[in-house]
Design a protein around this motif. Structure first.
Motif, PDB file in Angstrom:
ATOM      1  N   UNK A 204       9.982  -2.396   3.707  1.00  0.00           N
ATOM      2  CA  UNK A 204       9.583  -1.222   4.634  1.00  0.00           C
ATOM      3  C   UNK A 204       8.462  -0.432   3.957  1.00  0.00           C
ATOM      4  N   UNK A 205       8.109  -0.446   2.940  1.00  0.00           N
ATOM      5  CA  UNK A 205       6.442   0.345   2.527  1.00  0.00           C
ATOM      6  C   UNK A 205       5.610  -0.566   2.120  1.00  0.00           C
ATOM      7  N   UNK A 206       6.244  -1.784   2.473  1.00  0.00           N
ATOM      8  CA  UNK A 206       4.937  -2.976   2.481  1.00  0.00           C
ATOM      9  C   UNK A 206       4.728  -3.037   3.865  1.00  0.00           C
ATOM     10  N   UNK A 207       5.169  -3.060   5.126  1.00  0.00           N
ATOM     11  CA  UNK A 207       5.401  -3.066   6.668  1.00  0.00           C
ATOM     12  C   UNK A 207       3.638  -1.940   6.699  1.00  0.00           C
ATOM     13  N   UNK A 208       4.332  -0.493   5.739  1.00  0.00           N
ATOM     14  CA  UNK A 208       3.442   0.533   6.495  1.00  0.00           C
ATOM     15  C   UNK A 208       2.546   0.044   5.533  1.00  0.00           C
ATOM     16  N   UNK A 209       2.085  -0.544   4.520  1.00  0.00           N
ATOM     17  CA  UNK A 209       1.252  -1.127   3.917  1.00  0.00           C
ATOM     18  C   UNK A 209       0.654  -1.753   4.702  1.00  0.00           C
ATOM     19  N   UNK A 210       1.399  -2.852   4.987  1.00  0.00           N
ATOM     20  CA  UNK A 210       0.275  -4.153   6.102  1.00  0.00           C
ATOM     21  C   UNK A 210      -0.120  -2.884   7.473  1.00  0.00           C
ATOM     22  N   UNK A 211       0.740  -2.426   7.574  1.00  0.00           N
ATOM     23  CA  UNK A 211       0.312  -1.394   9.194  1.00  0.00           C
ATOM     24  C   UNK A 211      -0.874  -1.109   9.362  1.00  0.00           C
ATOM     25  N   UNK A 212      -1.584   0.230   7.746  1.00  0.00           N
ATOM     26  CA  UNK A 212      -2.370   0.603   7.202  1.00  0.00           C
ATOM     27  C   UNK A 212      -3.361  -0.075   7.367  1.00  0.00           C
ATOM     28  N   UNK A 213      -3.454  -1.286   6.486  1.00  0.00           N
ATOM     29  CA  UNK A 213      -4.995  -2.243   5.720  1.00  0.00           C
ATOM     30  C   UNK A 213      -5.213  -3.061   7.455  1.00  0.00           C
TER      31      UNK A 213
END
Length: 425
Positions: A380-389
Motif C-alpha cells: 500500500x505504501x508503494x501505491x501511495x508513493x507511486x501516486x505522489x510521484x
C-alpha cells in the motif's frame, strides 16, 4: 518451472518484452498534422467574414447536413445495421467502411459519437468535394465509460440527395498514431475484465490470450492507484505488419509490448506476436495491464521516475516469484559489475537504441528497487508513493518523506544497496 525461467531469459537476451509508451492525449493533441491546414483555413474564413462560412451560408448548411449523416451512421453502427452504416457513403468507400464496421462490432462498440469540428472546406483539385474534420468518440463494451476521442479527416461529395461520404482518413496523429480498428480486420474475444483483439489469421490465439488476459487483469487490479480500475483492459495482439502500423509503429527493436494512452482515461495495450512465439505472454500481460491500471488518465512521460513506473510493472509481471527466480538477474549482474550504471535510479531509463541486455538490466534494477520498498514497507505504501510521484508529480524527496518517513537520499541508497546485494557473488 525451469523451462519457463530459461525461456524468459532467452527472450530477454533477444527482444525485451515490455516497454511503456504513454503520452498525454488531450483532445487538442490529437490533431493529425495533415489536418492543420484545413483547420487554419476554417478559422481564417470565419475571422475574415467569408459569407460562405457564415451562419446560413453554403458551408454551414453543408456542415449541418454532414452532421445529420454522421448521426445516422452512428446509430446504424450501434444497432449493428451494416447496410445503414454504409448507406451514407459512396460505393468506392464501402470496402474500407465495411471493414471498420466489422472491426468495431467485434470490439463490442458501446458508444460511438461523431462531432464535426469547424466547417467543411473545399478539397483542392476535386470539384464538388469537401473535407470535414470530425471527432469520433468511442467506448468498448461498457456504455457508461468516458469515451476516447479520435480526430480524423473525412471527405464528402455534394449530391442532390445530400452529402455522400467519400473517405475517412486514418487518424495519423504524432502522439497516438492510428488505431487498429481504423486500418485492420479484427476479431475479438471479451471477458469479464478484458477485451482482446487480433487479426483473422491469428484468431486461434484468442481463447488462450483471453484466459491469460483475464488472469493478468486480476493481478493488475491490485495496482490501481486512484481507486478506479479500468472498465475493460483493451488488448491488441499484433502480427508483423500490424506491429509496424498500429499506433504509428516505430518502436525500439527490443520492444515486445507497450501501452498507449488514448484519451478518456483509457490505455490500450499492444503485444508483439513475433516477440512472443517462445512464450512469456502471461508475464507480459501482467506487466502491461499493471501500467494500464496504475498510470494517470492523461499519460506519463517523466524519465526520472522511469524506474518506479517500470519497476512496479515488473513486480506485477514477476507473478510473485522470489527474487532469485527473476529472469533479468544475470543482466543486472553484468550491468553492476561492468560499471555501465552510475548507481542513480533517476538515470536508469535506457535509450531507444540501447542494446537488449542493457534494457533488460534497467528493468531489472527497477524491479529490485521496487521489490525492496514492498518488502520493507508493504504494497500500500508503494501505491501511495507511486501516486505522489507519478500522479501528483510531487518531488521524489517530498513523497519519500511523506509516505515512508525517510529522507530520499538514504532511502535511495538503501534501494541501490538491495540491487547490488541481490546480484552479488
Amino acid at each position: 518451472m525451469e523451462d519457463e525461467r530459461h525461456g524468459s531469459r532467452r527472450r530477454r537476451r533477444g527482444v525485451l518484452w515490455a516497454v511503456v509508451a504513454v503520452v498525454a492525449v488531450a483532445l487538442g493533441c490529437l490533431l493529425p498534422a495533415a489536418l492543420v491546414a484545413a483547420v487554419v483555413r476554417q478559422t481564417a474564413g470565419r475571422s475574415t467574414g467569408d459569407p460562405a462560412s457564415g451562419p446560413g451560408g453554403p458551408a454551414a448548411r453543408l456542415a449541418a447536413a454532414i452532421d445529420a449523416q454522421l448521426g445516422r451512421q452512428a446509430g446504424a453502427l450501434l444497432r449493428g445495421d451494416r447496410d445503414g452504416f454504409l448507406a451514407v457513403a459512396e460505393p468506392a468507400a464501402r470496402v474500407d467502411l465495411g471493414r471498420r464496421f466489422t472491426a468495431l462490432r467485434a470490439l463490442r462498440i458501446a458508444v460511438w459519437r461523431a462531432e464535426s469540428s469547424g466547417q467543411p472546406t473545399p478539397t483542392p483539385g476535386r470539384p464538388g468535394q469537401w473535407r470535414q474534420v470530425v471527432t469520433y468518440r468511442y467506448c468498448l463494451v461498457v456504455p457508461t465509460c468516458t469515451p476516447s476521442p479520435v480526430l480524423a479527416a473525412t471527405r464528402w461529395r455534394e449530391t442532390s440527395d445530400g452529402p455522400r461520404l467519400v473517405a475517412v482518413e486514418p487518424s495519423a496523429s504524432a502522439e497516438t498514431g492510428t488505431r487498429p480498428w481504423e486500418v485492420s480486420e479484427l476479431v475479438a474475444a471479451v471477458g469479464r475484465r478484458t477485451v482482446v483483439a487480433t487479426t483473422p489469421d491469428l484468431r486461434t490465439r484468442l481463447p488462450g490470450l483471453l484466459a491469460e488476459a483475464e488472469a493478468a487483469a486480476t493481478v493488475a487490479d491490485g495496482y490501481v492507484v486512484d481507486g478506479v480500475p479500468p472498465d475493460r483492459y483493451r488488448i491488441f495482439y499484433a502480427g508483423r505488419a500490424e506491429w509496424r502500423r498500429w499506433y504509428g509503429g516505430g518502436r525500439p527493436a527490443w520492444t515486445g509490448g507497450y501501452v498507449v494512452t488514448v484519451g478518456g482515461g483509457h490505455h490500450e495495450v499492444v503485444l508483439n506476436a513475433d516477440a512472443l512465439r517462445t512464450g512469456g505472454v502471461a508475464d507480459l500481460l501482467r506487466h502491461e495491464l499493471t501500467h494500464a491500471a496504475s498510470l494517470p488518465a492523461g499519460g506519463w512521460s517523466d524519465r526520472h521516475a522511469w524506474w518506479l513506473v517500470e519497476g512496479t510493472a515488473e513486480l506485477a509481471g514477476a507473478g510473485g516469484r522470489p527474487v532469485r527466480r527473476y529472469a533479468g538477474l544475470d543482466d543486472v549482474r553484468r550491468l553492476v559489475a561492468g560499471g555501465g550504471w552510475d548507481g542513480r535510479l533517476d538515470t536508469l531509463a535506457p535509450g531507444a537504441d540501447a542494446p537488449a541486455d542493457r534494457v533488460a538490466a534497467s528493468y531489472g534494477v527497477g524491479y529490485l528497487a521496487v521489490r525492496y520498498l514492498v518488502d520493507r514497507y508493504g504494497g500500500q505504501r508503494l501505491l501511495d508513493f507511486f501516486a505522489a510521484v507519478v500522479h501528483d508529480r510531487r518531488p521524489v524527496a517530498d513523497a519519500a518523506r511523506e509516505v515512508y518517513g525517510e529522507p530520499w537520499p538514504e532511502l535511495h541508497d538503501d534501494c541501490v544497496a538491495r540491487v547490488r546485494a541481490a546480484v552479488a557473488g
